[in-house]
Design a protein around this motif. Structure first.
Motif, PDB file in Angstrom:
ATOM      1  N   ASP A   1       0.841  -1.191   0.000  1.00 23.19           N
ATOM      2  CA  ASP A   1       0.000   0.000   0.000  1.00 23.19           C
ATOM      3  C   ASP A   1       0.883   1.250   0.000  1.00 23.19           C
ATOM      4  O   ASP A   1       0.408   2.369  -0.024  1.00 23.19           O
ATOM      5  CB  ASP A   1      -0.950   0.025   1.195  1.00 23.19           C
TER       6      ASP A   1
ATOM      7  N   SER B   1      -0.216   6.543   1.667  1.00 25.85           N
ATOM      8  CA  SER B   1      -0.417   5.138   1.319  1.00 25.85           C
ATOM      9  C   SER B   1      -1.843   4.879   0.842  1.00 25.85           C
ATOM     10  O   SER B   1      -2.781   5.616   1.176  1.00 25.85           O
ATOM     11  CB  SER B   1      -0.129   4.241   2.530  1.00 25.85           C
ATOM     12  N   LEU B   2      -1.987   3.813   0.054  1.00 27.73           N
ATOM     13  CA  LEU B   2      -3.314   3.386  -0.381  1.00 27.73           C
ATOM     14  C   LEU B   2      -4.158   2.960   0.820  1.00 27.73           C
ATOM     15  O   LEU B   2      -3.635   2.592   1.870  1.00 27.73           O
ATOM     16  CB  LEU B   2      -3.193   2.189  -1.332  1.00 27.73           C
ATOM     17  N   ILE B   3      -5.460   2.977   0.622  1.00 24.09           N
ATOM     18  CA  ILE B   3      -6.367   2.450   1.649  1.00 24.09           C
ATOM     19  C   ILE B   3      -6.280   0.925   1.671  1.00 24.09           C
ATOM     20  O   ILE B   3      -6.289   0.308   2.729  1.00 24.09           O
ATOM     21  CB  ILE B   3      -7.817   2.906   1.368  1.00 24.09           C
ATOM     22  N   THR B   4      -6.181   0.340   0.472  1.00 21.85           N
ATOM     23  CA  THR B   4      -6.127  -1.118   0.325  1.00 21.85           C
ATOM     24  C   THR B   4      -4.847  -1.537  -0.383  1.00 21.85           C
ATOM     25  O   THR B   4      -4.529  -0.996  -1.448  1.00 21.85           O
ATOM     26  CB  THR B   4      -7.340  -1.631  -0.478  1.00 21.85           C
TER      27      THR B   4
ATOM     28  N   SER C   1     -12.611  -2.950  -5.324  1.00 22.19           N
ATOM     29  CA  SER C   1     -12.588  -1.628  -4.680  1.00 22.19           C
ATOM     30  C   SER C   1     -11.820  -0.602  -5.499  1.00 22.19           C
ATOM     31  O   SER C   1     -10.900  -0.927  -6.247  1.00 22.19           O
ATOM     32  CB  SER C   1     -11.988  -1.730  -3.279  1.00 22.19           C
TER      33      SER C   1
ATOM     34  N   GLU D   1     -10.286   3.676  -5.326  1.00 24.52           N
ATOM     35  CA  GLU D   1      -9.953   4.839  -4.502  1.00 24.52           C
ATOM     36  C   GLU D   1      -9.298   5.908  -5.359  1.00 24.52           C
ATOM     37  O   GLU D   1      -8.766   5.616  -6.435  1.00 24.52           O
ATOM     38  CB  GLU D   1      -9.054   4.439  -3.331  1.00 24.52           C
TER      39      GLU D   1
ATOM     40  N   TYR E   1      -6.884   9.708  -5.312  1.00 27.82           N
ATOM     41  CA  TYR E   1      -5.936  10.502  -4.547  1.00 27.82           C
ATOM     42  C   TYR E   1      -5.942  11.940  -5.032  1.00 27.82           C
ATOM     43  O   TYR E   1      -5.879  12.216  -6.231  1.00 27.82           O
ATOM     44  CB  TYR E   1      -4.522   9.932  -4.688  1.00 27.82           C
TER      45      TYR E   1
ATOM     46  N   LYS F   1      -4.666  12.882   0.514  1.00 24.17           N
ATOM     47  CA  LYS F   1      -5.298  11.674   1.056  1.00 24.17           C
ATOM     48  C   LYS F   1      -5.977  10.867  -0.051  1.00 24.17           C
ATOM     49  O   LYS F   1      -6.341  11.393  -1.094  1.00 24.17           O
ATOM     50  CB  LYS F   1      -6.332  12.042   2.122  1.00 24.17           C
ATOM     51  N   TRP F   2      -6.151   9.572   0.237  1.00 22.25           N
ATOM     52  CA  TRP F   2      -6.913   8.683  -0.630  1.00 22.25           C
ATOM     53  C   TRP F   2      -8.346   8.584  -0.121  1.00 22.25           C
ATOM     54  O   TRP F   2      -8.580   8.580   1.087  1.00 22.25           O
ATOM     55  CB  TRP F   2      -6.286   7.291  -0.660  1.00 22.25           C
ATOM     56  N   GLN F   3      -9.280   8.511  -1.043  1.00 28.31           N
ATOM     57  CA  GLN F   3     -10.700   8.432  -0.712  1.00 28.31           C
ATOM     58  C   GLN F   3     -11.330   7.206  -1.358  1.00 28.31           C
ATOM     59  O   GLN F   3     -11.108   6.928  -2.536  1.00 28.31           O
ATOM     60  CB  GLN F   3     -11.430   9.689  -1.205  1.00 28.31           C
ATOM     61  N   SER F   4     -12.108   6.451  -0.596  1.00 29.51           N
ATOM     62  CA  SER F   4     -12.797   5.272  -1.126  1.00 29.51           C
ATOM     63  C   SER F   4     -13.924   5.693  -2.051  1.00 29.51           C
ATOM     64  O   SER F   4     -14.629   6.677  -1.791  1.00 29.51           O
ATOM     65  CB  SER F   4     -13.364   4.421   0.010  1.00 29.51           C
TER      66      SER F   4
END
Length: 319
Positions: free
Chosen positions: A100, A117-120, A152, A154, A156, A162-165
């Motif tokens: 991530d 970093s990535l969320i996933t 999934s 996301e 940036y 930040k990363w957002q889902s």
């Protein structure tokens, strides 16, 4: 005296014009030297070998390769995305572990630095830029211990850092293409898949569109001549490699078989620079080729320095 004066004025004017043209020519050439169009190739791995962090750049104007600072983390099957004149290395695999961890390269400093970093954790994902954001969708993840495909998504934003889902794709995909075109994102193919779906960032919804004419995993894809071009790929792992290309027309919602590659290729990248279509990489064929619109043929430009699988490839332009 008036004739002499007129003649003198004309000579001075001509000299000034020539000086201006010459100065402009020098400036234009200097701009190209200072801000060349460059193709970057980073990371990857060899079969039964370790991951690599090496990075190289190819100057399209001079036809020369040059090594640059290596990635902070060796990785393969990751996304290398050009955004705001920087390169983002996103996710991937490192020693069989999903990542991530992301990093960004600034060509002005020549350095890689870590970023959000990535969320996933994911590898084999699709990524592209739309509306001043980086989007990453799908791939595979060991979150559940089995490295299964995920759906999934996301995004940036450099403004928030930040990363957002986002809404997930309708089906899980890996080793697919993600292409931004006309305000939408298109998730194309993937392992054992020919289906295609479109994401609308305004509604945060995915909608199915016309499927590819064949299954394509690890293809190359890019927008060219206002259509989405997709070339090469395999159906599953290394099965049934293809040399065909097809183009998607958003107006007709149809895919049409177009030019062919000079050989079966997968794990390749399609890039567009100054209205020209380039092909980079290809499993066991790490080369860069230029497409000729008139002859409909591909011409080899250069051999990539490192024959690695799962490299990240992207282009930074001076425009």
């Amino acid at each position: 005296m008036s004739c002499i004066n007129l003649f003198s004025i004309k000579v001075v004017a001509i000299c000034l014009n020539l000086a201006t043209i010459y100065a402009f020519h020098l400036t234009s050439n200097q701009d190209l030297l200072n801000n060349p169009d460059e193709i970057y190739a980073c990371g990857g791995y060899r079969h039964l070998d370790r991951d690599y962090a090496n990075c190289n750049k190819y100057n399209i104007q001079t036809n020369e390769w040059e090594s640059i600072e290596s990635l902070s983390i060796a990785r393969n099957l990751f996304n290398l995305v050009a955004f705001n004149n920087k390169l983002y290395a996103i996710g991937g695999n490192h020693d069989s572990d999903n990542l991530d961890i992301n990093e960004v390269y600034d060509p002005n400093t020549g350095n890689w630095t870590y970023t959000a970093s990535l969320i996933t954790k994911r590898f084999g994902a699709g990524a592209d830029v739309l509306n001043n954001k980086i989007y990453v969708c799908g791939g595979r993840s060991d979150k559940n211990g089995d490295g299964q495909e995920i759906s999934s998504c996301e995004s940036y934003s450099t403004e928030t850092g930040k990363w957002q889902s986002l809404a997930p794709m309708s089906v899980a995909r890996s080793f697919h293409a993600l292409v931004a075109h006309e305000g939408y994102l298109y998730a194309i193919g993937g392992e054992s898949k020919e289906t295609v779906e479109r994401y609308d960032p305004k509604t945060n919804l995915w909608t199915p569109v016309a499927s590819l004419t064949q299954k394509r995993s690890l293809p190359g894809a890019v927008v060219y001549n206002n259509k989405i071009y997709v070339c090469g790929g395999v159906t599953f792992h290394d099965k049934d490699p293809s040399n065909t290309c097809e183009a998607y027309d958003t107006k007709t919602n149809k895919w049409t078989q177009i030019v062919e590659l000079d050989s079966n290729k997968w794990d390749l990248h399609l890039l567009v620079n100054d209205g020209r279509l380039y092909l980079a990489g290809g499993k066991d064929e790490n080369i860069i080729e230029l497409f000729n619109d008139k002859s409909k043929l591909w011409k080899r430009q250069t051999i990539m320095p490192l024959d690695y699988y799962g490299q990240g490839v992207a282009i930074l332009t001076s425009k």
